[in-house]
Design a protein around this motif. Structure first.
Motif, mmCIF file in Angstrom:
data_model
loop_
_atom_site.group_PDB
_atom_site.id
_atom_site.type_symbol
_atom_site.label_atom_id
_atom_site.label_comp_id
_atom_site.label_asym_id
_atom_site.label_seq_id
_atom_site.Cartn_x
_atom_site.Cartn_y
_atom_site.Cartn_z
ATOM 1 N N LYS A 176 8.463 4.577 -12.233
ATOM 2 C CA LYS A 176 7.119 4.221 -11.764
ATOM 3 C C LYS A 176 6.264 5.469 -11.504
ATOM 4 O O LYS A 176 5.122 5.548 -11.961
ATOM 5 C CB LYS A 176 7.211 3.374 -10.474
ATOM 6 N N SER A 177 6.831 6.416 -10.778
ATOM 7 C CA SER A 177 6.076 7.642 -10.479
ATOM 8 C C SER A 177 5.773 8.410 -11.759
ATOM 9 O O SER A 177 4.681 8.956 -11.928
ATOM 10 C CB SER A 177 6.857 8.539 -9.529
ATOM 11 N N THR A 178 6.745 8.453 -12.656
ATOM 12 C CA THR A 178 6.541 9.133 -13.935
ATOM 13 C C THR A 178 5.380 8.497 -14.687
ATOM 14 O O THR A 178 4.511 9.195 -15.213
ATOM 15 C CB THR A 178 7.837 9.053 -14.776
ATOM 16 N N LEU A 233 -2.194 5.077 -6.950
ATOM 17 C CA LEU A 233 -1.482 5.241 -5.671
ATOM 18 C C LEU A 233 0.016 5.067 -5.884
ATOM 19 O O LEU A 233 0.474 4.071 -6.453
ATOM 20 C CB LEU A 233 -1.974 4.201 -4.661
ATOM 21 N N ASP A 234 0.780 6.062 -5.434
ATOM 22 C CA ASP A 234 2.235 6.028 -5.605
ATOM 23 C C ASP A 234 2.906 5.681 -4.269
ATOM 24 O O ASP A 234 3.074 6.543 -3.416
ATOM 25 C CB ASP A 234 2.732 7.381 -6.117
ATOM 26 N N GLU A 235 3.285 4.429 -4.121
ATOM 27 C CA GLU A 235 3.898 3.946 -2.875
ATOM 28 C C GLU A 235 3.189 4.502 -1.641
ATOM 29 O O GLU A 235 3.822 5.148 -0.792
ATOM 30 C CB GLU A 235 5.386 4.320 -2.831
ATOM 31 N N PRO A 236 1.903 4.223 -1.509
ATOM 32 C CA PRO A 236 1.115 4.876 -0.441
ATOM 33 C C PRO A 236 1.498 4.426 0.963
ATOM 34 O O PRO A 236 1.187 5.125 1.921
ATOM 35 C CB PRO A 236 -0.321 4.455 -0.761
HETATM 36 MG MG LIG Z 1 8.578 7.083 -7.198
#
Ligand SMILES: [Mg+2]
Ligand SMILES: Nc1ncnc2c1ncn2[C@@H]1O[C@H](COP(=O)(O)OP(=O)(O)O)[C@@H](O)[C@H]1O
Lengths: 244, 235
Positions: free
Chosen positions: A43-45, A161-164
């Protein structure tokens, strides 16, 4: 339906390992797109590829009608249509005010406009009284609210937004979700939010993308994904079971 | 014990009576080390930033060499500078720098260079890895990122400079080699202490010891201040 991001045959390879393989993905403009999936799914990638922080190893990514193939960097003025918030808030060692003013200063916005815009978002995130405080002295929840404020102060076309809210208490989670919705509804920002929290995806997402082992298992409108998932793994993940 | 106590009392007397020789030595120490810090910082800080943020062939090796140079014994640096300055055929000989404060500044500058460079590299690296993705995602160009990294590393760079200053003030080998501990001319605090002979100088040495200790405390308090720096001045 207009498209903000489009991926075609995109691969991301780290140290010979393919961590992301997406044949096709379209993220709708003006909507809140939630990317869900277990830890390590990529997901972050994916988010960093969208933002241009990482280049793809193969394939093409389009942003706002411009196509970028492997090795082609997103130009600065295009990049500045996006903003990203990370899981761990990273604030600069200056005042809260200066932190939020930073993206505006980068764009050489006049000081008067900056002050007006900063105060506007400070109001929105409920931290007007902390403007002069050192940003590194804030609590976790306050720091993340400032991160979000700093990202939306330029009214970006795309907000990533990455797991904000991953490490926050319910009150701060609610506040931040409200701010995200506001950016979407008031300024028409296309939101791409990564979350491993099913309930958050349900609360916020117009569209859902379910990612597993670097691949898209299923994607579509939120109501359909949650009520009638086609894939067995999607329904298992929605029920809160372990999937791999 | 009485002997020591007497010397201690006399040392305090020298300090509070503003003894001319004592304060001459203190002033020269400060002048030499501060000059060396000024010169070396102007070179080492930009160099450290450049090395830390740059991508070039042999970077790892260069950083290892700098790190190793951080612990070169001062007396070795002093010896090298001594040899260069005393070489009868070299251009430095005509400048007649040996046994002058200038020679001491040169030696201490060389001593401080790798320390400040090395510590700046570490400081910038940690700031860079912390903030670069955030800054770029907020729309920073590469130049704007570099400027932000420098600004964010300011306290760590400050403490690198103070650390080097502390090292120079306490150093005896280099200033001894190239300065020669000449009374009223190149005698600094550490050489005066190291080469004290006889009763008169013993008290002076003790007074200088007290000053050196005090300065070491001040340096450490400054370092603590920089390390805890979280409060920010008003904008
Ligand atoms: Mg991640
Ligand atoms: N910079 C990197 N170098 C090597 N492997 C990486 C890097 N970033 C991510 N990965 C790997 O890619 C996979 C997906 O990571 P990530 O995108 O962070 O997953 P998620 O955000 O869904 O938890 C993981 O196996 C992770 O170890």
């Amino acid at each position: 339906m207009s498209i903000m991001f489009e991926l075609r045959d995109v691969k991301k390879i780290y140290d010979g390992k393919t961590v992301l393989r997406i044949d096709e993905l379209k993220l709708e403009a003006g909507k809140i797109n939630a990317i869900i999936g277990p830890s390590g799914a990529g997901k972050s990638t994916l988010l960093q590829l969208l933002n241009g922080l990482e280049g793809s190893s193969e394939g093409a990514i389009s942003f706002d009608g411009e196509k970028y193939t492997k090795g082609k960097k997103i130009p600065l003025n295009e990049r500045r249509k996006m903003a990203m918030v990370f899981q761990k808030p990273t604030l600069f060692n200056s005042s809260v005010y200066e932190n939020i003013a930073y993206p505006l200063k980068l764009r050489r916005i006049p000081t008067k406009t900056i002050s007006q815009k900063v105060n506007e978002v400070l109001e929105l995130v409920g931290l007007r009284d902390k403007a002069r405080q050192g940003a590194l002295t804030l609590s976790g929840g306050e720091a993340q609210r400032i991160s979000v404020a700093r990202a939306i102060v330029t009214h970006p076309k795309a907000l990533l937004l990455d797991e904000p809210t991953a490490n926050l208490d319910p009150a701060n989670v609610e506040l931040i979700e409200r701010i995200i919705k506001h950016a979407n509804s008031a300024h028409g920002a296309t939101v791409v939010i990564v979350t491993h929290n099913m309930f958050q995806a349900k609360r916020l997402g117009d569209n859902i993308v379910f990612l597993l082992n670097g691949q898209i298992v299923e994607s579509g409108p939120s109501d359909i994904i949650f009520s009638d998932p086609k894939n067995e793994k999607t329904s298992a993940f929605i029920r809160g079971e372990m999937v791999c | 014990m009485d002997y020591f106590l007497n010397a201690f009392v006399k040392a305090i007397e020298l300090l509070v009576s503003f003894d001319e020789e004592l304060y001459g030595i203190i002033f020269l120490s400060l002048k030499v080390s501060a000059s060396a810090i000024a010169v070396s910082s102007m070179i080492a800080v930009p160099l450290g930033i450049g090395i830390s943020m740059g991508r070039f062939w042999g970077k790892k090796l260069l950083v290892s060499i700098i790190n190793a140079s951080m612990s070169i014994p001062p007396v070795v640096v002093g010896l090298v500078v001594y040899i260069i300055l005393s070489n009868k055929t070299g251009i430095f000989h005509t400048l007649r720098l040996l046994f002058t404060p200038t020679a001491m500044i040169i030696a201490q500058t060389l001593l401080a260079l790798p320390i400040i460079t090395g510590l700046t590299i570490v400081a910038v690296k940690s700031v860079h890895s912390r903030i670069s993705k955030t800054a770029i995602s907020l729309g920073a160009s590469y130049t704007q990122l570099v400027l932000l990294v420098i600004k964010e590393a300011r306290y760590a760079i400050g403490s690198a400079i103070i650390t080097a200053f502390g090292r120079l003030m306490a150093e005896v080998g280099a200033v001894m080699m190239v300065g020669g501990n000449i009374r009223y001319k190149t005698r600094v605090m550490t050489t005066a202490i190291a080469l004290q002979k006889g009763m008169g100088e013993f008290e002076l040495a003790l007074a200088l010891g007290i000053i050196l200790l005090t300065m070491a405390f001040i340096v450490n308090i400054l370092l603590d201040y920089f390390r805890d720096e979280k409060e920010v001045p008003r904008t």
